[in-house]
Design a protein around this motif. Structure first.
Motif, PDB file in Angstrom:
ATOM      1  N   ARG A 105     -94.684  41.367  -9.721  1.00 17.20           N
ATOM      2  CA  ARG A 105     -95.264  42.066 -10.731  1.00 17.20           C
ATOM      3  C   ARG A 105     -96.549  42.366 -10.955  1.00 17.20           C
ATOM      4  N   GLN A 106     -97.540  43.086 -11.231  1.00 19.79           N
ATOM      5  CA  GLN A 106     -98.650  43.113 -11.581  1.00 19.79           C
ATOM      6  C   GLN A 106     -99.131  43.788 -12.962  1.00 19.79           C
ATOM      7  N   ALA A 107     -99.615  43.147 -13.861  1.00 21.46           N
ATOM      8  CA  ALA A 107     -99.867  43.767 -15.087  1.00 21.46           C
ATOM      9  C   ALA A 107    -101.228  44.264 -15.113  1.00 21.46           C
ATOM     10  N   LYS A 132    -104.403  42.254 -14.176  1.00 24.82           N
ATOM     11  CA  LYS A 132    -104.088  40.854 -13.857  1.00 24.82           C
ATOM     12  C   LYS A 132    -103.825  41.048 -12.220  1.00 24.82           C
ATOM     13  N   ARG A 147    -101.185  40.173  -8.937  1.00 19.21           N
ATOM     14  CA  ARG A 147     -99.933  40.298  -8.870  1.00 19.21           C
ATOM     15  C   ARG A 147     -99.308  38.763  -9.106  1.00 19.21           C
ATOM     16  N   ASP A 196     -94.193  42.086 -20.367  1.00 15.91           N
ATOM     17  CA  ASP A 196     -93.236  42.439 -19.099  1.00 15.91           C
ATOM     18  C   ASP A 196     -93.784  43.750 -18.441  1.00 15.91           C
ATOM     19  N   THR A 197     -94.663  44.383 -19.257  1.00 15.33           N
ATOM     20  CA  THR A 197     -95.031  45.676 -18.833  1.00 15.33           C
ATOM     21  C   THR A 197     -95.987  45.340 -17.398  1.00 15.33           C
ATOM     22  N   ALA A 198     -95.586  46.099 -16.569  1.00 13.47           N
ATOM     23  CA  ALA A 198     -96.170  45.949 -15.167  1.00 13.47           C
ATOM     24  C   ALA A 198     -95.633  46.662 -14.129  1.00 13.47           C
ATOM     25  N   TYR A 219     -93.590  46.638 -10.923  1.00 11.56           N
ATOM     26  CA  TYR A 219     -93.009  45.656 -10.185  1.00 11.56           C
ATOM     27  C   TYR A 219     -92.670  46.217  -8.586  1.00 11.56           C
ATOM     28  N   LYS A 246     -93.286  51.430 -12.259  1.00 14.16           N
ATOM     29  CA  LYS A 246     -93.909  50.971 -13.234  1.00 14.16           C
ATOM     30  C   LYS A 246     -93.148  50.765 -14.491  1.00 14.16           C
ATOM     31  N   THR A 256     -93.008  50.132 -18.657  1.00 14.22           N
ATOM     32  CA  THR A 256     -93.876  50.039 -19.778  1.00 14.22           C
ATOM     33  C   THR A 256     -92.686  49.534 -21.089  1.00 14.22           C
TER      34      THR A 256
END
Length: 120
Positions: free
Chosen positions: A38-40, A43, A45, A90-92, A94, A115, A117
């Motif tokens: 995942r990549q928020a 930030k 991955r 956990d928002t990211a 995936y 995505k 959210t």
């Protein structure tokens, strides 16, 4: 051609649950450890979970006990990620990919991701 297609994302309230799915094509699916990343926003991955060809799983500390990775080698080339007790952290977006030791992705090509959210 290697291709990953992720789906299942959306908006979910804190504490909620959501399942993600990824279809892999162009690879010998049953021969690879598979992983979710995942990549928020803002930030890099990061690795979330892995599952080996025989079903052994491993999770990042931040999701351990809340996320479950699974795969279907027999009928489809799908890998799943079920997530409980979601938090805003956990928002990211995936993604899935095949993984090697340590969780590094095997393939350079990534899907579009799905995505998620987490917000009230």
């Amino acid at each position: 051609q290697v291709q990953f297609v992720e789906s299942g994302g959306g908006l979910v309230q804190p504490g909620g649950s959501l399942g993600l799915s990824c279809v892999a094509s162009g690879i010998t699916f049953s021969s690879y450890t598979m992983a979710w990343y995942r990549q928020a926003p803002g930030k890099q991955r990061e690795l979330v979970a892995t599952i080996t060809t025989v079903g052994n799983t491993n999770y990042a500390d931040s999701v351990k006990g809340r996320f479950t990775i699974s795969r279907d080698n027999a009928k489809t080339t799908r890998v799943y990620l079920h997530r409980n007790s979601l938090t805003p952290e956990d928002t990211a977006v995936y993604y899935c990919n095949a993984a090697i030791g340590g969780g590094a992705p095997v393939f350079l090509s990534w899907g579009q991701g799905t995505k998620v959210t987490v917000s009230s």
